[in-house]
Design a protein around this motif. Structure first.
Motif, PDB file in Angstrom:
ATOM      1  N   LEU A  72     -40.340  37.135 -36.388  1.00 40.43           N
ATOM      2  CA  LEU A  72     -41.769  37.328 -36.120  1.00 40.43           C
ATOM      3  C   LEU A  72     -42.207  38.728 -36.536  1.00 40.43           C
ATOM      4  O   LEU A  72     -43.212  38.882 -37.244  1.00 40.43           O
ATOM      5  N   MET A  73     -41.453  39.733 -36.123  1.00 38.09           N
ATOM      6  CA  MET A  73     -41.822  41.112 -36.451  1.00 38.09           C
ATOM      7  C   MET A  73     -41.767  41.358 -37.951  1.00 38.09           C
ATOM      8  O   MET A  73     -42.621  42.072 -38.492  1.00 38.09           O
ATOM      9  N   ARG A  74     -40.805  40.758 -38.627  1.00 35.74           N
ATOM     10  CA  ARG A  74     -40.692  40.914 -40.091  1.00 35.74           C
ATOM     11  C   ARG A  74     -41.942  40.387 -40.789  1.00 35.74           C
ATOM     12  O   ARG A  74     -42.309  40.843 -41.865  1.00 35.74           O
ATOM     13  N   HIS A  75     -42.620  39.435 -40.152  1.00 33.28           N
ATOM     14  CA  HIS A  75     -43.834  38.853 -40.726  1.00 33.28           C
ATOM     15  C   HIS A  75     -45.110  39.394 -40.078  1.00 33.28           C
ATOM     16  O   HIS A  75     -46.172  38.772 -40.150  1.00 33.28           O
ATOM     17  N   GLY A  76     -44.993  40.552 -39.423  1.00 38.00           N
ATOM     18  CA  GLY A  76     -46.179  41.241 -38.918  1.00 38.00           C
ATOM     19  C   GLY A  76     -46.705  40.784 -37.581  1.00 38.00           C
ATOM     20  O   GLY A  76     -47.828  41.138 -37.209  1.00 38.00           O
ATOM     21  N   ILE A  77     -45.930  40.021 -36.836  1.00 38.06           N
ATOM     22  CA  ILE A  77     -46.370  39.550 -35.521  1.00 38.06           C
ATOM     23  C   ILE A  77     -45.701  40.415 -34.459  1.00 38.06           C
ATOM     24  O   ILE A  77     -44.475  40.370 -34.298  1.00 38.06           O
ATOM     25  N   PRO A  78     -46.467  41.231 -33.747  1.00 40.69           N
ATOM     26  CA  PRO A  78     -45.880  42.085 -32.716  1.00 40.69           C
ATOM     27  C   PRO A  78     -45.242  41.253 -31.600  1.00 40.69           C
ATOM     28  O   PRO A  78     -45.783  40.221 -31.195  1.00 40.69           O
ATOM     29  N   VAL A  79     -44.106  41.722 -31.101  1.00 43.16           N
ATOM     30  CA  VAL A  79     -43.389  41.030 -30.037  1.00 43.16           C
ATOM     31  C   VAL A  79     -43.245  41.975 -28.848  1.00 43.16           C
ATOM     32  O   VAL A  79     -42.804  43.113 -28.990  1.00 43.16           O
ATOM     33  N   PHE A  80     -43.630  41.473 -27.696  1.00 42.34           N
ATOM     34  CA  PHE A  80     -43.496  42.184 -26.420  1.00 42.34           C
ATOM     35  C   PHE A  80     -42.534  41.390 -25.556  1.00 42.34           C
ATOM     36  O   PHE A  80     -42.382  40.185 -25.741  1.00 42.34           O
ATOM     37  N   ASP A  81     -41.905  42.061 -24.583  1.00 39.89           N
ATOM     38  CA  ASP A  81     -41.106  41.316 -23.619  1.00 39.89           C
ATOM     39  C   ASP A  81     -41.751  41.437 -22.244  1.00 39.89           C
ATOM     40  O   ASP A  81     -42.760  42.134 -22.076  1.00 39.89           O
ATOM     41  N   GLU A  82     -41.183  40.765 -21.257  1.00 32.64           N
ATOM     42  CA  GLU A  82     -41.819  40.698 -19.945  1.00 32.64           C
ATOM     43  C   GLU A  82     -41.873  42.045 -19.236  1.00 32.64           C
ATOM     44  O   GLU A  82     -42.637  42.206 -18.286  1.00 32.64           O
ATOM     45  N   THR A  83     -41.106  43.039 -19.692  1.00 32.11           N
ATOM     46  CA  THR A  83     -41.202  44.371 -19.105  1.00 32.11           C
ATOM     47  C   THR A  83     -42.342  45.173 -19.732  1.00 32.11           C
ATOM     48  O   THR A  83     -42.612  46.289 -19.284  1.00 32.11           O
TER      49      THR A  83
END
Length: 159
Positions: free
Chosen positions: A131-142
């Motif tokens: 996802l990040m490689r394709h420009g989609i930011p990723v967040f986690d539950e923290t």
């Protein structure tokens, strides 16, 4: 409406390797769910792995190798799940993802080191990396506060 790809376990789906979930009980998640913003997906089950299943960890990065605790090579299922996560995010127009911390698929920053000894190492899980490689930011539950700020800033820009 801005959509968010979310690890299905965070919504209470029993898709974790142990048959459990990691329900994230938060009012903003409940509101986004009611508004139809959340696109739930478990990359591991989307990649064909059963629930429950043996725990798996990224054993090596280059070439990528994901092994279950029992020693099985589950890399193809993890790679397929990563592609399916990207496809779902694109299809649904997701602007970001909220995924499970420390997961070999979903973590955006740290995963277990491949030795099954509860030691974390820097690096994303396979689906989060895709996802990040394709420009989609990723967040986690923290990082829920950061995610909320990100969504708010995107809505201000769109207005």
């Amino acid at each position: 409406m801005r959509k968010i790809l979310i690890s299905a376990c965070l919504l209470g789906d029993r898709v974790r390797y142990d048959g459990g979930h990691s329900l994230l009980d938060h009012p903003i998640i409940a509101r986004w769910r009611r508004e139809g913003r959340l696109v739930a997906l478990c990359p591991e089950t989307a990649g064909g792995l059963p629930t429950p299943r043996a725990a798996a960890e990224i054993h090596q990065r280059f070439p990528i190798l994901v092994r279950s605790r029992s020693g099985d090579d589950v890399t193809p299922a993890f790679l397929d799940g990563a592609e399916r996560a990207l496809e779902a995010a694109r299809r649904e127009g997701c602007i970001c993802a909220l995924m499970k911390a420390n997961s070999p698929s979903c973590s955006n920053s740290r995963v277990y080191d491949g030795n099954f000894n509860n030691t974390l190492t820097e690096g994303p899980g396979l689906a989060a990396a895709e996802l990040m490689r394709h420009g989609i930011p990723v967040f986690d539950e923290t990082q829920l506060a950061e995610l909320i700020d990100f969504i708010d800033s995107q809505e201000v820009r769109a207005a």
